[in-house]
Design an enzyme around this catalytic site. Structure first.
Site, mmCIF file in Angstrom:
data_model
loop_
_atom_site.group_PDB
_atom_site.id
_atom_site.type_symbol
_atom_site.label_atom_id
_atom_site.label_comp_id
_atom_site.label_asym_id
_atom_site.label_seq_id
_atom_site.Cartn_x
_atom_site.Cartn_y
_atom_site.Cartn_z
ATOM 1 C CD GLU A 271 -31.647 -37.200 45.118
ATOM 2 O OE1 GLU A 271 -31.713 -36.633 43.911
ATOM 3 O OE2 GLU A 271 -31.712 -36.885 46.127
ATOM 4 C CG ASP A 294 -31.982 -33.390 44.300
ATOM 5 O OD1 ASP A 294 -32.465 -32.407 44.082
ATOM 6 O OD2 ASP A 294 -32.823 -34.365 44.912
ATOM 7 C CG ASP A 295 -28.360 -35.727 47.668
ATOM 8 O OD1 ASP A 295 -29.529 -35.621 48.371
ATOM 9 O OD2 ASP A 295 -28.147 -36.411 46.790
ATOM 10 C CG ASN A 436 -35.305 -34.841 54.331
ATOM 11 O OD1 ASN A 436 -35.983 -34.267 54.944
ATOM 12 N ND2 ASN A 436 -34.689 -34.349 53.159
ATOM 13 C CG ASN A 480 -37.732 -32.203 49.815
ATOM 14 O OD1 ASN A 480 -37.555 -32.648 48.818
ATOM 15 N ND2 ASN A 480 -37.646 -33.057 51.075
HETATM 16 O O1 LIG Z 1 -35.132 -36.712 49.275
HETATM 17 C C1 LIG Z 1 -35.391 -35.877 49.900
HETATM 18 O O2 LIG Z 1 -36.617 -35.695 50.567
HETATM 19 C C2 LIG Z 1 -34.385 -34.571 49.707
HETATM 20 C C3 LIG Z 1 -32.806 -35.322 49.832
HETATM 21 O O3 LIG Z 1 -32.377 -35.260 48.533
HETATM 22 C C4 LIG Z 1 -32.279 -36.064 50.698
HETATM 23 O O4 LIG Z 1 -32.643 -35.843 51.891
HETATM 24 O O5 LIG Z 1 -31.402 -36.651 50.449
HETATM 25 MG MG LIG Z 2 -31.332 -36.962 48.069
#
Ligand SMILES: O=C([O-])CC(=O)C(=O)O
Ligand SMILES: [Mg+2]
Length: 580
Positions: A271, A294-295, A436, A480
C-alpha cells in the site's frame, strides 16, 4: 478434548461461548483456546478484545471479578453504540472524530467494529480517506499506542524476531507501506502507519476478516520529507530514504521473514509505495508470495467495475469507448492495463491492440511513441503513435475520449475548460476524479455536474456529498479500492489461495458491477451504496474464490458448494459474546 473446545468456539454468534475462544472465520483458522492469554478483573476492562464496558452482565461481573469496578447499570451494546454516535456527532473537526474512534478501538474492539459496520457511510470518511490522510500528516502528535509493527532499518537482520513480537500469531492479512507515497500527500515516512491501520480496519468491517488476523506494518527506511525530518515530534528514522540494493535487500528480508513466520497463505497487501518501487515489488513477489498491490490492482478492479456498470448509462460496449488518463503511475497504468485485458477477453483481440484506445497523460503531456526512449518501463506500453501534445486540454481535444480518469495525485487539474470539452463531445461523459484525499481530487462533484450541465456520470476516490442542480439530485460514486480489497482479500483467505491472478481482479470487477441495480442506475449511480458493503464483499469474495478454484490455486478443499453462503458464514461479526 480439542474437538469439544472447537464446538464451543463455533457456537453461533449470540450463543454462549467460552471466553477463551476466538471467533474464527473457519474452523482450521481457530487459535487453540489455551494459547490465548486471558484476563479477568481490572485487566479484562483494559483488554480491548474482550472488554464490554458497561455491557458486562451481572453474572459476568461475578464470574470475572468485575464487581465494584463498574457502576451498577448494565447496558446493551446498542445503547453504547447510540451513546458513542451521539458524542462523535458533537465534534465538528473530523480529526477529533478520528482520534475518538481510535481511542474506542483501543478500549473496546467489538464496539468499534459495530459502530463502523452499522454506520459505514458516516464513519468511512473518518477512519479512512479523507481524514486518515490528515491523521498521517499529524501522526507524530496523535500516536499513543502501537497499532501495528514498525520495522525500521535498525531491525535489519532481525525482522523475523520482530514479527514474533506481535502478540497475535494467526495472521492472515498484512497491509504494509513504506510511507513514500501516502494517498496523494507524498512521502510521510513512518507516519504512513495510519494507512495500513485504516485499510485493515476496513478488512474487518467491510470484508469480515477477524481483527486478530490483521497486521498493519510500516517499513521505515527513512524519509525524504524535510518537514518531518525537522519536526521534533516525528516518530520515524531521522535519515534520508535508503534506496537501491539496500532497500531491495531489506524488503527481501521482510518478505522472506513473513513467509517463514506465517506460511504460504499469508496475504501481503502493498500500500502506498512510490511508483518506482511498487511495480518492481509486485513483479518480483507475485510469483513466489500471495501479494496484492492495492494501488495498482485494487484501484484497477474498482474502476473497471464502475466502467462495466456505466455502460448501462453511456451505452455501447467497453471496446466502443476511448479512455484518457491524467496520471500514469500505479493507479493510471494499473487501471489502463485491466481495461485492456477485459476488452481483450471480451473481443478476442490481443492486448497490444486493445491498448490502442487507451491514452495516458503524465506531467510531460500525452504519452506518445516519440517519447518512448525516455519513458519508465510501466509507461512504455501506452506510447502510441501521435504527435506530441503537452497539456490535458489539448489531449482531450486530440484524443476525443468518452471517459476521462484522473489518477495524478494533483488536485484541481480537471478545469472548467477540460470538463466543458468532455461535455461538448459526449452526451454523457464519464469523469472519474480519483486522487485522494479530497484536497487532491482533480475536480469536485459539484464542478463536474455544473460544468457539464448535469450530464456527467461522475465518481471520485474520496467521498463527495450528493448535489442538487437544477432541481435534480445527483449522487456521485466513490470509486475507491475499498469496495474491492476487503472482499478480494477475504476471498483469497477463505479459499486458502496461494497466488493472485489478474483473472481474479476481473472476477471481482464483474461481481461488484453486478451489485448495481436499476434503482441505482435511475439515480445515475455506477456503484452500489456502501450500506450494503458486507453483502457486496461476500459476492466479491465468492467470485474471487471461484476463480481461484478454477485456476487451481485454492488449497482449501473440498470447495464449498455455495461460496457466497460460505463467505457470509465465515465473516466476523462484532456483536458481544457471552462469557462463562
Ligand atoms: O486509500 C485510499 O483511499 C485509496 C488509495 O489506495 C490511495 O489513494 O492510495
Ligand atoms: Mg493506497
Amino acid at each position: 478434548m480439542e474437538s469439544t473446545l472447537k464446538e464451543q468456539i463455533s457456537t453461533p454468534a449470540g450463543g454462549v461461548e467460552d471466553m477463551y475462544g476466538e471467533d474464527c472465520a473457519t474452523e482450521d483458522q481457530c487459535i487453540t483456546p489455551w494459547a490465548i492469554a486471558v484476563s479477568s478483573g481490572y485487566n479484562l476492562l483494559r483488554d480491548p478484545r474482550y472488554n464490554k464496558g458497561l455491557a458486562f452482565t451481572e453474572r459476568e461481573r461475578d464470574a470475572h471479578y468485575l464487581r465494584g469496578l463498574l457502576p451498577p447499570v448494565v447496558s446493551t451494546q446498542e445503547l453504547q453504540e447510540k451513546k458513542i454516535m451521539q458524542s462523535l456527532r458533537q465534534y465538528d473537526v473530523p480529526l477529533h472524530k478520528y482520534v475518538a474512534m481510535m481511542e474506542l478501538e483501543e478500549r473496546n474492539e467489538r464496539l468499534f467494529y459495530k459502530l463502523l459496520i452499522d454506520n459505514v457511510e458516516e464513519l468511512l470518511p473518518i477512519v479512512y480517506t479523507p481524514t486518515v490522510g490528515e491523521a498521517c500528516q499529524k501522526y507524530g502528535s496523535i500516536f499513543k499506542r502501537p497499532q501495528g509493527l514498525y520495522i525500521s532499518l535498525n531491525e535489519k537482520g532481525r525482522i523475523l524476531e520482530v514479527l514474533k513480537n506481535w502478540p497475535e500469531k494467526s495472521i492472515q492479512v498484512i497491509v504494509v507501506t513504506d510511507g513514500e507515497r501516502i494517498l496523494g500527500l507524498g512521502d510521510l515516512g513512518c507516519q504512513g502507519m495510519g494507512i495500513p491501520v485504516g485499510k485493515l480496519a476496513l478488512y474487518t468491517a467491510l470484508g469480515g476478516v477477524r481483527p486478530s488476523a490483521c497486521l498493519p506494518i510500516t517499513i521505515d527506511v527513512g524519509t525524504n520529507n524535510e518537514k518531518l525530518l525537522n519536526d521534533e515530534f516525528y516518530i520515524g528514522l531521522r535519515q534520508k530514504r535508503a534506496t537501491g540494493q539496500e532497500y531491495y535487500d531489506f524488503l527481501h528480508e521482510f518478505m522472506s521473514a513473513v513467509k517463514q513466520n506465517y506460511g504460504e497463505k499469508i496475504l501481503v497487501q502493498f500500500e502506498d509505495f512510490a511508483n518506482h518501487n511498487a511495480f518492481e515489488l509486485l513483479a518480483k513477489y507475485r510469483t513466489t508470495h500471495l501479494v496484492f498491490n492495492d494501488d495498482i490492482q485494487g484501484t484497477a478492479s474498482v474502476v473497471l467495475a464502475g466502467l462495466i456498470a456505466s455502460l448501462k448509462l453511456l451505452g455501447g460496449a467497453l471496446c466502443d469507448h476511448t479512455f484518457l488518463f491524467l496520471g500514469a503511475g500505479e493507479a493510471g497504468t494499473g487501471i489502463a492495463e485491466l481495461i485492456a485485458l477485459e476488452i481483450s477477453k471480451k473481443t478476442n483481440a490481443p492486448v497490444e491492440e486493445t491498448r490502442k484506445k487507451i491514452w495516458l497523460v503524465d506531467s510531460k503531456g500525452l504519452i506518445v511513441s516519440g517519447r518512448k526512449e525516455t519513458l519508465q518501463a510501466f509507461k512504455k506500453p501506452w506510447a502510441h503513435e501521435h504527435e506530441p501534445v503537452n497539456n490535458l486540454l489539448d489531449a482531450v481535444k486530440a484524443v476525443k475520449p468518452t471517459v476521462l480518469i484522473g489518477t495524478s495525485g494533483v488536485g484541481q487539474t480537471f478545469t472548467k475548460e477540460v470538463v466543458e470539452a468532455m461535455a461538448s463531445m459526449n452526451e454523457r461523459p464519464l469523469i472519474m476524479a480519483l486522487s485522494n484525499p479530497t484536497s487532491q481530487a482533480e475536480c469536485t462533484a459539484e464542478e463536474a455536474y455544473t460544468w457539464s450541465e448535469g450530464r456527467v456520470v461522475f465518481a471520485s476516490g474520496s467521498p463527495f456529498p450528493s448535489f442538487e442542480y437544477n432541481e435534480k439530485i445527483y449522487f456521485p460514486g466513490q470509486a475507491n479500492n475499498c469496495y474491492i480489497f476487503p472482499g478480494f482479500g477475504f476471498g483469497l483467505v477463505m479459499s486458502g489461495t496461494i497466488r493472485v491472478h489478474d483473472d481474479m481482479l476481473l472476477a471481482a470487477s464483474e461481481a461488484l458491477a453486478a451489485q448495481v441495480t436499476d434503482e441505482h442506475y435511475a439515480k445515475g449511480m455506477i456503484y452500489p451504496p456502501f450500506a450494503d458493503i458486507r453483502k457486496i464483499s461476500a459476492h466479491i469474495a465468492a467470485s474471487v474464490a471461484a476463480k481461484a478454484y478454477e485456476l487451481g490455486v485454492a488449497t482449501r478443499l473440498p470447495r464449498p458448494a455455495d461460496l457466497v453462503k460460505y463467505a457470509e458464514s465465515c465473516m466476523y461479526t462484532p456483536n458481544y459474546r457471552s462469557y462463562r
